[in-house]
Design an enzyme around this catalytic site. Structure first.
Site, PDB file in Angstrom:
ATOM      1  N   GLY A 110     -70.158  -6.001  67.828  1.00 51.50           N
ATOM      2  CA  GLY A 110     -70.164  -5.144  69.019  1.00 51.50           C
ATOM      3  C   GLY A 110     -69.948  -3.670  68.694  1.00 51.50           C
ATOM      4  O   GLY A 110     -70.356  -2.797  69.473  1.00 51.50           O
ATOM      5  N   GLU A 113     -73.274  -2.429  67.737  1.00 55.06           N
ATOM      6  CA  GLU A 113     -74.062  -2.383  68.979  1.00 55.06           C
ATOM      7  C   GLU A 113     -73.672  -1.186  69.849  1.00 55.06           C
ATOM      8  O   GLU A 113     -74.532  -0.547  70.459  1.00 55.06           O
ATOM      9  CB  GLU A 113     -73.876  -3.700  69.756  1.00 55.06           C
ATOM     10  CG  GLU A 113     -74.507  -4.874  69.032  1.00 55.06           C
ATOM     11  CD  GLU A 113     -74.164  -6.204  69.673  1.00 55.06           C
ATOM     12  OE1 GLU A 113     -72.992  -6.622  69.610  1.00 55.06           O
ATOM     13  OE2 GLU A 113     -75.067  -6.827  70.252  1.00 55.06           O
TER      14      GLU A 113
HETATM   15  N1  COA Z   1     -61.690  -9.461  66.933  1.00 52.59           N
HETATM   16  C1  COA Z   1     -60.371  -9.695  66.978  1.00 52.59           C
HETATM   17  N2  COA Z   1     -59.523  -9.309  66.013  1.00 52.59           N
HETATM   18  C2  COA Z   1     -60.047  -8.650  64.973  1.00 52.59           C
HETATM   19  C3  COA Z   1     -61.421  -8.374  64.860  1.00 52.59           C
HETATM   20  C4  COA Z   1     -62.258  -8.818  65.904  1.00 52.59           C
HETATM   21  N3  COA Z   1     -63.570  -8.579  65.891  1.00 52.59           N
HETATM   22  N4  COA Z   1     -61.640  -7.711  63.690  1.00 52.59           N
HETATM   23  C5  COA Z   1     -60.430  -7.577  63.106  1.00 52.59           C
HETATM   24  N5  COA Z   1     -59.483  -8.142  63.874  1.00 52.59           N
HETATM   25  C6  COA Z   1     -58.035  -8.219  63.606  1.00 52.59           C
HETATM   26  C7  COA Z   1     -57.733  -9.253  62.527  1.00 52.59           C
HETATM   27  O1  COA Z   1     -57.669 -10.549  63.069  1.00 52.59           O
HETATM   28  C8  COA Z   1     -56.392  -8.729  62.037  1.00 52.59           C
HETATM   29  O2  COA Z   1     -55.408  -9.109  62.972  1.00 52.59           O
HETATM   30  P1  COA Z   1     -53.970  -9.679  62.446  1.00 52.59           P
HETATM   31  O3  COA Z   1     -53.382  -8.528  61.668  1.00 52.59           O
HETATM   32  O4  COA Z   1     -53.243  -9.988  63.712  1.00 52.59           O
HETATM   33  O5  COA Z   1     -54.272 -10.866  61.583  1.00 52.59           O
HETATM   34  C9  COA Z   1     -56.529  -7.222  62.147  1.00 52.59           C
HETATM   35  O6  COA Z   1     -57.585  -6.984  63.089  1.00 52.59           O
HETATM   36  C10 COA Z   1     -56.919  -6.552  60.840  1.00 52.59           C
HETATM   37  O7  COA Z   1     -58.099  -7.171  60.341  1.00 52.59           O
HETATM   38  P2  COA Z   1     -58.216  -7.918  58.904  1.00 52.59           P
HETATM   39  O8  COA Z   1     -59.314  -8.929  58.977  1.00 52.59           O
HETATM   40  O9  COA Z   1     -56.861  -8.401  58.477  1.00 52.59           O
HETATM   41  O10 COA Z   1     -58.641  -6.669  58.002  1.00 52.59           O
HETATM   42  P3  COA Z   1     -59.469  -6.724  56.640  1.00 52.59           P
HETATM   43  O11 COA Z   1     -59.372  -5.361  56.059  1.00 52.59           O
HETATM   44  O12 COA Z   1     -59.049  -7.895  55.806  1.00 52.59           O
HETATM   45  O13 COA Z   1     -60.984  -7.000  57.082  1.00 52.59           O
HETATM   46  C11 COA Z   1     -62.966  -6.709  58.468  1.00 52.59           C
HETATM   47  C12 COA Z   1     -61.688  -6.052  57.893  1.00 52.59           C
HETATM   48  C13 COA Z   1     -63.565  -5.723  59.457  1.00 52.59           C
HETATM   49  C14 COA Z   1     -63.959  -7.012  57.335  1.00 52.59           C
HETATM   50  C15 COA Z   1     -62.563  -8.026  59.182  1.00 52.59           C
HETATM   51  O14 COA Z   1     -61.511  -7.737  60.093  1.00 52.59           O
HETATM   52  C16 COA Z   1     -63.674  -8.685  59.953  1.00 52.59           C
HETATM   53  O15 COA Z   1     -64.540  -9.318  59.355  1.00 52.59           O
HETATM   54  N6  COA Z   1     -63.641  -8.586  61.295  1.00 52.59           N
HETATM   55  C17 COA Z   1     -64.561  -9.272  62.176  1.00 52.59           C
HETATM   56  C18 COA Z   1     -65.924  -8.661  62.112  1.00 52.59           C
HETATM   57  C19 COA Z   1     -66.871  -9.453  62.985  1.00 52.59           C
HETATM   58  O16 COA Z   1     -67.235 -10.585  62.721  1.00 52.59           O
HETATM   59  N7  COA Z   1     -67.280  -8.810  64.067  1.00 52.59           N
HETATM   60  C20 COA Z   1     -68.211  -9.403  64.990  1.00 52.59           C
HETATM   61  C21 COA Z   1     -67.505 -10.011  66.124  1.00 52.59           C
HETATM   62  S1  COA Z   1     -68.639 -10.711  67.275  1.00 52.59           S
END
Ligand code: COA
Length: 260
Positions: A110, A113
């Site tokens: 998103g 997007e």
């Molecule tokens: N929705 C909800 N929570 C999210 C999120 C999302 N799209 N993206 C990140 N977060 C949260 C994580 O769950 C984490 O929460 P926590 O500390 O309570 O566990 C916090 O944000 C930090 O993210 P984290 O994953 O620990 O950081 P990272 O540096 O290891 O990884 C990303 C960063 C962006 C690569 C990874 O967060 C990610 O892949 N996010 C989802 C991306 C995605 O699939 N987006 C499409 C959604 S439809």
């Protein structure tokens, strides 16, 4: 006034900063409601001449839709969510005042997007773009299947959305997804510099440029593409793979998909 956004107005430039740093600025229902209101402000406030959309911090612009809100949604509820998101992003796209994304880190799902719904994009050199929804057993639901295809072409859009690969700022520039790269420190300054040039031109003419360029890409076929996306996004919510994909993300493990 807002709980998930910070807004400022300086020299006619309205900066909307999505502010949920602990969740990498993920788009939950409140962000969507407030973003919708903030875009209404852009439409209705004479003192606002243009707008910037950005995120708090230097790690993320927006890391996607808030995955925790997907839990337990029916197909119909998912379709409604997709439609709401699409409508907010159409409001951005159809604004007669320029709205530019300053992408200051991850722009995933998103987030990508949202950036693509803006009229154009600048990014910091640490930015990363992607539509990784297939990792969750999902597809983009806020116009990503349509706008990424418009911006980078069909073949690259297919590859990026099927592999869930992320692209860095220089690759995004090469693909035409963004127009300029800046350092994290200079990103807003560079964005403001361009908006000041635009603000020195005739506002009605700028609005007409936006309208005509949008008409070039969002035609009747385009609209049916967005409707198809709402349907297909909903369909994914009826699958076991979607439940597995989102659960795996929240449990911080790799998903095991079975094709059902
Ligand atoms: N929705 C909800 N929570 C999210 C999120 C999302 N799209 N993206 C990140 N977060 C949260 C994580 O769950 C984490 O929460 P926590 O500390 O309570 O566990 C916090 O944000 C930090 O993210 P984290 O994953 O620990 O950081 P990272 O540096 O290891 O990884 C990303 C960063 C962006 C690569 C990874 O967060 C990610 O892949 N996010 C989802 C991306 C995605 O699939 N987006 C499409 C959604 S439809």
């Amino acid at each position: 006034m807002y709980t998930t956004l910070i807004t400022t107005l300086v020299d006619g430039i309205f900066t909307i900063t999505i502010n949920r740093p602990e969740k990498l600025n993920a788009l939950n229902a409140t962000v969507f409601l407030e973003l919708d209101k903030a875009i209404d402000e852009v439409y209705n406030t004479a003192g606002i001449k243009s707008a910037i959309v950005t995120g708090t911090g230097t790690k993320a612009f927006v890391a996607g839709a808030d995955i925790t809100e997907f839990d337990g949604l029916s197909k119909e509820q998912a379709m409604a969510l997709s439609k709401t998101g699409q409508d907010v992003f159409f409001k951005i796209e159809n604004s007669k005042k320029p709205i530019v994304a300053a992408v200051n880190g991850f722009a995933l799902g998103g987030g990508c997007e949202l950036a693509m719904a803006c009229h154009f994009r600048l990014a910091s050199d640490n930015a990363k773009f992607g539509q990784p929804e297939v990792n969750l057993g999902l597809i983009p639901g806020y116009g990503g299947t349509q706008r990424l295809t418009q911006l980078v072409g069909k073949g690259k859009s297919m590859e990026l959305q099927m592999t869930a690969a992320l692209v860095d700022a220089s690759e995004a520039l090469r693909l035409g997804l963004i127009n300029h790269i800046a350092t994290p420190e200079n990103l807003l300054e560079k964005t403001i510099e361009i908006l000041k040039v635009i603000q020195s031109k005739a506002p009605i003419a700028i609005g007409k440029v936006i309208e005509c360029i949008n008409t070039a890409v969002v035609n009747e076929t385009g609209k049916s593409g967005y409707n198809k996306e709402v349907q297909a996004f909903g369909d994914c919510f009826a699958t076991e793979d979607m439940k597995e994909g989102t659960t795996a993300f929240l449990e911080k493990r790799k998903a095991n998909f079975i094709g059902k």
